[in-house]
Design a protein around this motif. Sequence first.
Motif, PDB file in Angstrom:
ATOM      1  N   ARG A   6     -34.488 -15.574  29.148  1.00 40.58           N
ATOM      2  CA  ARG A   6     -33.461 -15.910  28.166  1.00 40.58           C
ATOM      3  C   ARG A   6     -33.615 -15.058  26.904  1.00 40.58           C
ATOM      4  N   LYS A   7     -34.882 -14.809  26.540  1.00 40.47           N
ATOM      5  CA  LYS A   7     -35.109 -13.971  25.364  1.00 40.47           C
ATOM      6  C   LYS A   7     -34.590 -12.554  25.607  1.00 40.47           C
TER       7      LYS A   7
ATOM      8  N   GLY B 244     -31.063 -12.208  25.237  1.00 40.93           N
ATOM      9  CA  GLY B 244     -30.534 -12.513  23.915  1.00 40.93           C
ATOM     10  C   GLY B 244     -30.186 -13.975  23.717  1.00 40.93           C
ATOM     11  N   LEU B 245     -30.743 -14.845  24.582  1.00 35.63           N
ATOM     12  CA  LEU B 245     -30.468 -16.275  24.476  1.00 35.63           C
ATOM     13  C   LEU B 245     -31.696 -16.996  23.945  1.00 35.63           C
ATOM     14  N   GLU B 246     -31.502 -18.196  23.445  1.00 39.08           N
ATOM     15  CA  GLU B 246     -32.622 -19.001  22.974  1.00 39.08           C
ATOM     16  C   GLU B 246     -33.024 -20.022  24.041  1.00 39.08           C
ATOM     17  N   GLY B 247     -34.162 -20.669  23.795  1.00 35.13           N
ATOM     18  CA  GLY B 247     -34.578 -21.770  24.669  1.00 35.13           C
ATOM     19  C   GLY B 247     -35.160 -21.285  25.976  1.00 35.13           C
TER      20      GLY B 247
ATOM     21  N   ALA C  99     -38.119 -18.933  29.557  1.00 32.14           N
ATOM     22  CA  ALA C  99     -37.925 -18.472  28.183  1.00 32.14           C
ATOM     23  C   ALA C  99     -37.909 -16.941  28.132  1.00 32.14           C
TER      24      ALA C  99
END
Lengths: 179, 179
Positions: B14-15, B18-21, B11
């Motif tokens: 990904r954060k 700029g991504l979620e999950g 996580a």
Amino acid sequence: MRLHEWVFATASWRKQAGLEGGEPGADAEVLDEVIHGVGAYIMGRRMFGGGDGPWDEAWTGWWGEEPPFHAPVFVLSHHPREPLTMLGTTFTFVTAGIESALDRARAGAGDGDVAIAGGASVVQQYLAAGLLDELYLHIVPIVLGSGERLLENVGDPVLEPVKVTGSAAVTHVKYRVVR
Amino acid sequence: MRLHEWVFATASWRKQAGLEGGEPGADAEVLDEVIHGVGAYIMGRRMFGGGDGPWDEAWTGWWGEEPPFHAPVFVLSHHPREPLTMLGTTFTFVTAGIESALDRARAGAGDGDVAIAGGASVVQQYLAAGLLDELYLHIVPIVLGSGERLLENVGDPVLEPVKVTGSAAVTHVKYRVVR
């Protein structure tokens, strides 16, 4: 010796050696886990010792009169030798290769597990042959200038870490060999 | 790529991208810990990439327009090059050796830590020179047939494991370099 100090410091080892005291904790738990349920051991010629070539039968291993195994031990060798019974441990010398040694160790282990005691070359051979279920590394932070490398000549095994623990002396990582 | 999959699955990564999950858990916590508080990075020429020899200034690293560092990066090289500023990251090329790079990274880090980003040869040089305080290993269970060995040519450092954790994908061991 520095590689093995963590073993001798544990309460588990001292108890098995008839001594009192020692450290409880993660290292002792791992040692108990490694020893528990083992019905037979396999080791290489160099781990048993006594030099290369035909056996000098005066050599009965590094461990004195009461070796710490207390279970059948199968020693891989190219040179035949009659079985050797010490206090609580019988060493059987196998010249027919790793699969033969495994068959005999399984038979000797009863309901117990078979543990490959070492050295590196024997672990490599069983891992490369797809005959290992678990690889339990005890990583002592000493940089050795030379020596046998554990994970050479083993192909491309799929290993999954299933447990990590340790102390200030050693890190224990248990891998499942995925098939 | 298999060596780095654990990073991309977190996580935390990904954060930052700029991504979620993504996966929470031990690996994400370690990645946060490794990134947190870093004020500057040092890396070797090969980690920055672009081949050997004098720079092809068209090469701006592997990471696209927004490298993931977001802090000053000092790249060791035998070949001079003007600093390169990307979105959030300035790469400074240092030809005066590891101690000079460390001085500049310390100055650039402010109150933050200096992290050696890699590769193996650069880690070796700082460890051998007694300039590392911590060595954080992220051990992915893949047997590489060849490549650089991390702990060659480093002398005989005293390492103390101070943290072990991990997941089914990777084992993290943090060592303090004892002086």
